[in-house]
Design a protein around this motif. Structure first.
Motif, PDB file in Angstrom:
ATOM      1  N   VAL A 198      -5.965 -15.463  -9.056  1.00 42.26           N
ATOM      2  CA  VAL A 198      -4.444 -15.486  -9.361  1.00 42.26           C
ATOM      3  C   VAL A 198      -4.152 -16.703 -10.137  1.00 42.26           C
ATOM      4  N   ILE A 199      -3.485 -17.061 -11.271  1.00 38.81           N
ATOM      5  CA  ILE A 199      -3.229 -18.366 -11.743  1.00 38.81           C
ATOM      6  C   ILE A 199      -1.485 -18.463 -11.694  1.00 38.81           C
ATOM      7  N   MET A 200      -1.112 -19.612 -11.023  1.00 41.60           N
ATOM      8  CA  MET A 200      -0.059 -19.968 -11.115  1.00 41.60           C
ATOM      9  C   MET A 200       0.598 -20.599 -12.350  1.00 41.60           C
ATOM     10  N   ALA A 201       1.347 -19.930 -13.419  1.00 42.66           N
ATOM     11  CA  ALA A 201       1.749 -20.556 -14.440  1.00 42.66           C
ATOM     12  C   ALA A 201       3.182 -20.248 -14.945  1.00 42.66           C
ATOM     13  N   PHE A 212     -15.563 -12.828 -10.360  1.00 48.55           N
ATOM     14  CA  PHE A 212     -14.178 -12.271 -10.190  1.00 48.55           C
ATOM     15  C   PHE A 212     -13.924 -11.178 -11.158  1.00 48.55           C
ATOM     16  N   ASN A 213     -13.285 -10.105 -11.017  1.00 49.28           N
ATOM     17  CA  ASN A 213     -13.031  -9.156 -12.272  1.00 49.28           C
ATOM     18  C   ASN A 213     -11.726  -8.562 -12.282  1.00 49.28           C
ATOM     19  N   LYS A 214     -10.748  -9.686 -11.880  1.00 47.17           N
ATOM     20  CA  LYS A 214      -9.239  -9.207 -12.128  1.00 47.17           C
ATOM     21  C   LYS A 214      -8.756 -10.639 -12.339  1.00 47.17           C
ATOM     22  N   VAL A 215      -7.723 -10.561 -13.276  1.00 43.23           N
ATOM     23  CA  VAL A 215      -6.861 -11.881 -13.282  1.00 43.23           C
ATOM     24  C   VAL A 215      -5.334 -11.462 -13.251  1.00 43.23           C
ATOM     25  N   VAL A 216      -4.756 -12.155 -12.462  1.00 40.75           N
ATOM     26  CA  VAL A 216      -3.279 -11.991 -12.332  1.00 40.75           C
ATOM     27  C   VAL A 216      -2.598 -13.486 -12.595  1.00 40.75           C
ATOM     28  N   PHE A 217      -1.638 -13.259 -13.575  1.00 39.34           N
ATOM     29  CA  PHE A 217      -0.868 -14.350 -13.941  1.00 39.34           C
ATOM     30  C   PHE A 217       0.490 -14.296 -13.630  1.00 39.34           C
ATOM     31  N   ILE A 218       0.912 -15.491 -12.903  1.00 40.32           N
ATOM     32  CA  ILE A 218       2.176 -15.761 -12.257  1.00 40.32           C
ATOM     33  C   ILE A 218       3.003 -16.449 -13.288  1.00 40.32           C
ATOM     34  N   ALA A 235       5.617 -18.189  -5.140  1.00 40.89           N
ATOM     35  CA  ALA A 235       4.657 -17.766  -6.341  1.00 40.89           C
ATOM     36  C   ALA A 235       3.570 -16.781  -6.047  1.00 40.89           C
ATOM     37  N   VAL A 236       2.808 -17.020  -5.016  1.00 40.56           N
ATOM     38  CA  VAL A 236       1.930 -16.077  -4.567  1.00 40.56           C
ATOM     39  C   VAL A 236       2.600 -14.893  -3.994  1.00 40.56           C
ATOM     40  N   PRO A 264      -9.420  -9.759  -1.825  1.00 39.52           N
ATOM     41  CA  PRO A 264      -9.565 -11.183  -1.799  1.00 39.52           C
ATOM     42  C   PRO A 264      -9.211 -11.819  -3.038  1.00 39.52           C
ATOM     43  N   PHE A 265      -8.662 -13.069  -3.039  1.00 43.17           N
ATOM     44  CA  PHE A 265      -8.045 -13.611  -4.244  1.00 43.17           C
ATOM     45  C   PHE A 265      -8.141 -15.208  -4.099  1.00 43.17           C
ATOM     46  N   CYS A 266      -8.607 -15.581  -5.318  1.00 39.11           N
ATOM     47  CA  CYS A 266      -8.592 -17.173  -5.437  1.00 39.11           C
ATOM     48  C   CYS A 266      -7.341 -17.589  -6.019  1.00 39.11           C
TER      49      CYS A 266
END
Length: 304
Positions: free
Chosen positions: A6-9, A46-52, A104-105, A115-117
């Motif tokens: 999970v990328i906080m952008a 990791f196999n999924k990317v979530v952009f915030i 954001a999260v 589970p996520f980073c």
């Protein structure tokens, strides 16, 4: 096991002085910091990317990075907006900045169910950090009876300072068995001739040990943490005074509160890699130099 990055952008980057710092090119072929983070995360498992992100940068964001990432892994977008509040609350017109990393999260509710980073978009964390946090998420051994088991990657303070001004860091207190006991979100930490200090005014400084362990907002959580954020966001909003237009719902502050209430156990992981990132426009040149060194060392191909 599925795991998400999970990328906080969605941050505004007020100290950057214009432009969208999350999308600043710093690699030899126009790569941005997120390119290297996603690259390292996918290598780690990791196999999924979530952009915030914010709605107003969606088109630029997808053009510069999102459309490329969606070709190599499952990619999702969620939006952090000022008016995305619980029922009964509204955003004051005077409010200009987002509600913080906790909100954001929380925007990931319903999208992140594994589970996520969590990371910042404009920070480079290093390959080792992603490997360690992924290993924790898939092989976690509970510590104690706390309902929330989580982790964070710690960095030594002197490896996280900017040459160009003050930064905000979570100063960590850690037990002998590498568990987080307290984290204090600390603003305006600057380099000094003797190490580091909090700049209280032009004439007053409070020294901080240069070898302090700090959080750079690289966390490992289970999906239940998002539910916790949801349950407590309304309480945070209700606690604000009528003319408070700047307070933020911050992950380090929330985690510290959970620690004090013995609701969480936070494992501290360590990375020997050097952090670097873009807080100020002047940081860009040094970040480009660091990326060049990593390419020359063989860590990355010249074209990712």
């Amino acid at each position: 096991m599925n795991t998400a990055l999970v990328i906080m952008a969605a941050g505004i980057g007020s100290r950057f002085g214009g432009g969208i710092k999350q999308l600043e090119p710093i690699g030899p072929n126009g790569e941005i910091i997120m390119d290297y983070s996603v690259h390292d995360a996918l290598r780690a498992g990791f196999n999924k990317v979530v952009f915030i992100i914010r709605k107003d940068i969606e088109e630029d964001f997808k053009t510069i990075i999102g459309n490329r990432i969606s070709k190599i892994c499952d990619t999702e977008y969620v939006f952090q907006e000022l008016d995305n509040l619980p029922a009964g609350f509204s955003c004051p017109p005077e409010r200009k900045k987002p509600w913080g990393t906790g909100q954001a999260v929380l925007a990931c509710k319903g999208v992140v169910n594994e589970p996520f980073c969590v990371i910042n978009a404009d920070d480079y964390y290093g390959r080792e950090a992603f490997v360690k946090i992924h290993e924790f998420l898939v092989n976690q051994t509970p510590a104690g009876n706390e309902s929330h088991q989580m982790c964070m990657v710690g960095y030594q303070l002197d490896k996280t300072l900017s040459e160009n001004g003050g930064v905000t860091r979570g100063i960590c207190h850690i037990t002998e068995n590498n568990m987080l006991s307290e984290i204090a979100e600390t603003k305006n930490i600057v380099k000094t001739n003797t190490g580091a200090a909090v700049k209280l005014s032009d004439a007053e400084y409070k020294e901080i040990p240069i070898d302090s362990v700090v959080s750079m907002n690289m966390w490992g959580f289970k999906p239940a943490f998002i539910d916790y954020l949801d349950e407590n966001f309304g309480k945070f909003l209700a606690s604000l005074s009528a003319n408070d237009y700047t307070s933020e719902y911050l992950v380090p502050v929330i985690v510290d509160s959970m620690l004090k209430k013995k609701e969480a156990a936070v494992h501290v992981l360590y990375s020997a890699d050097r952090w670097f990132g873009i807080t100020y426009k002047e940081d860009k040149e040094s970040v480009m130099a660091e990326i060049k060194k990593l390419i020359e060392s063989g860590m990355y191909d010249e074209k990712l």
